[in-house]
Design a protein around this motif. Structure first.
Motif, PDB file in Angstrom:
ATOM      1  N   HIS A 150      -7.938   0.698  -0.015  1.00 24.16           N
ATOM      2  CA  HIS A 150      -8.000   2.120  -0.340  1.00 24.16           C
ATOM      3  C   HIS A 150      -9.421   2.670  -0.277  1.00 24.16           C
ATOM      4  O   HIS A 150      -9.657   3.816  -0.646  1.00 24.16           O
ATOM      5  N   THR A 197       1.672   1.765  -3.546  1.00 23.12           N
ATOM      6  CA  THR A 197       0.447   2.230  -4.201  1.00 23.12           C
ATOM      7  C   THR A 197       0.204   3.707  -3.915  1.00 23.12           C
ATOM      8  O   THR A 197      -0.143   4.485  -4.802  1.00 23.12           O
ATOM      9  N   ARG A 198       0.416   4.101  -2.654  1.00 22.31           N
ATOM     10  CA  ARG A 198       0.200   5.497  -2.287  1.00 22.31           C
ATOM     11  C   ARG A 198       1.154   6.405  -3.050  1.00 22.31           C
ATOM     12  O   ARG A 198       0.754   7.454  -3.558  1.00 22.31           O
ATOM     13  N   TRP A 222       0.819  -1.206   0.000  1.00 26.26           N
ATOM     14  CA  TRP A 222       0.000   0.000   0.000  1.00 26.26           C
ATOM     15  C   TRP A 222       0.855   1.259   0.000  1.00 26.26           C
ATOM     16  O   TRP A 222       0.440   2.299  -0.526  1.00 26.26           O
ATOM     17  N   ALA A 271      -2.437   2.209   3.747  1.00 23.23           N
ATOM     18  CA  ALA A 271      -3.819   2.093   3.280  1.00 23.23           C
ATOM     19  C   ALA A 271      -4.725   3.062   4.024  1.00 23.23           C
ATOM     20  O   ALA A 271      -5.590   3.717   3.428  1.00 23.23           O
ATOM     21  N   VAL A 286      -3.743   1.847  -8.266  1.00 21.30           N
ATOM     22  CA  VAL A 286      -4.110   0.619  -7.574  1.00 21.30           C
ATOM     23  C   VAL A 286      -4.331  -0.477  -8.602  1.00 21.30           C
ATOM     24  O   VAL A 286      -5.332  -0.477  -9.315  1.00 21.30           O
ATOM     25  N   LEU A 335      -4.350   6.431   2.615  1.00 17.85           N
ATOM     26  CA  LEU A 335      -5.084   6.562   1.356  1.00 17.85           C
ATOM     27  C   LEU A 335      -6.561   6.837   1.614  1.00 17.85           C
ATOM     28  O   LEU A 335      -7.175   7.693   0.970  1.00 17.85           O
TER      29      LEU A 335
END
Length: 324
Positions: free
Chosen positions: A60, A16-17, A13, A89, A22, A92
């Motif tokens: 998310h 991803t952030r 995550w 997460a 995603v 997010l």
């Protein structure tokens, strides 16, 4: 969830952030959206006052977003709490859904009061946690409240998609393309700076060729869309940089290749974790039994059809907490 699993999700995550992307597997299927819109609409129509909702393993906030849209459309107020084991997460969710309460914790140790929520939901989240998460979901649910879990189905549509992605990423790793390309760039830099030799550069170039063939075989087997398109984009980017190698700063190319390699490793780990978390009928029955022991009257498990062509892709586990 053990510390290794927790760190793997935190790493996923966090990447991803930073990337702002995603790479979902199955999670954008219209059937999932339709399921939650129907569920939250029934909550909005049935509940009086403020509905308290807990989204376990929220990621998310995909499910939370649908709950918020239903609340707006029905002029209702949902008091939503999102819970995930990953700080990244949770960050997010806070950024995208500032009205919700976001908590970083494991689903098997929820730091919230007994009988606090009207509904506890999860989409491909709670099954990653230890079985005690079922006990905790029952504990924080008020009498008359409901649970609604969509859980990974072993050998289902999403399971097959995850397996194909994992196998493709294994193929990329086994091809050795990224390390071979990094070596070629390093030899090119050494040659430019007078530290290397033409022979070493040409050998690195020859060593790259079978790696390219192996990568092409992965794409031929799985298609350009595999891995969310990341595999093909990597192949295409390497081909572009190879043709115009002198136009790129070697340090930046090496940093790019190392970043892509790390991203593929993290995604491969997530694919494997999805496969490991998927439930057969026996494993699903164990979750259902624990929820029943926690005071819930559970419906018979159902399957949600996903994909094109349509196939069973997820378990639906529903129940309501009995009044005392």
């Amino acid at each position: 969830m053990n510390s290794t699993d927790a760190q793997a999700w935190e790493d996923y995550w966090e990447r991803t952030r930073r990337a702002g992307v995603v790479p979902e597997i199955g999670a954008r299927d219209p059937a999932l959206r339709d399921y939650w819109l129907a569920f939250f609409t029934s909550c909005a129509l049935a509940d009086e006052g403020h509905t308290r909702l807990l989204d376990l393993g929220c990621g998310h906030g995909a499910v939370t977003a649908l709950a918020e849209s239903v609340a707006r459309n029905n002029l209702r107020h949902f008091r939503i709490t999102c819970l995930d084991i990953s700080d990244a997460a949770v960050d997010l969710v806070k950024a995208q859904h500032p009205a919700v309460a976001a908590v970083c914790a494991s689903a098997d140790d929820i730091p919230l009061p007994d009988a606090f929520f009207d509904h506890v939901v999860s989409q491909f989240g709670i099954e990653y946690a230890p079985p005690a998460a079922a006990d905790e979901a029952a504990r924080v649910l008020r009498p008359g409240g409901s649970v609604a879990f969509l859980m990974h189905l072993k050998n289902g549509a999403i399971w097959d998609e995850c397996r194909a992605n994992r196998d493709a990423l294994d193929g990329v790793r086994d091809s050795g393309l990224l390390p071979a390309f990094i070596r070629l760039v390093e030899e090119s830099l050494a040659l430019r700076e007078g530290r290397g030799s033409r022979g070493a550069f040409e050998q690195a170039d020859r060593d790259l060729a079978p790696c390219v063939k192996a990568m092409e075989a992965v794409l031929g087997e799985h298609g350009k869309a595999i891995g969310g398109g990341l595999v093909f984009r990597t192949y295409a980017d390497i081909a572009h940089m190879y043709r115009k190698m002198n136009a790129f700063a070697p340090a930046e190319v090496i940093a790019w290749a190392e970043k892509v390699e790390a991203a593929m490793t993290a995604w491969r780990e997530r694919m494997q974790s999805m496969l490991d978390a998927a439930l057969d009928e026996t494993a699903l029955g164990a979750w259902r039994d624990r929820l029943t022991a926690g005071g819930l009257a559970m419906n018979e498990p159902a399957r949600l059809a996903l994909g094109e062509p349509v196939r069973d892709g997820a378990w639906i586990l529903r129940g309501k907490k009995l009044s005392r």
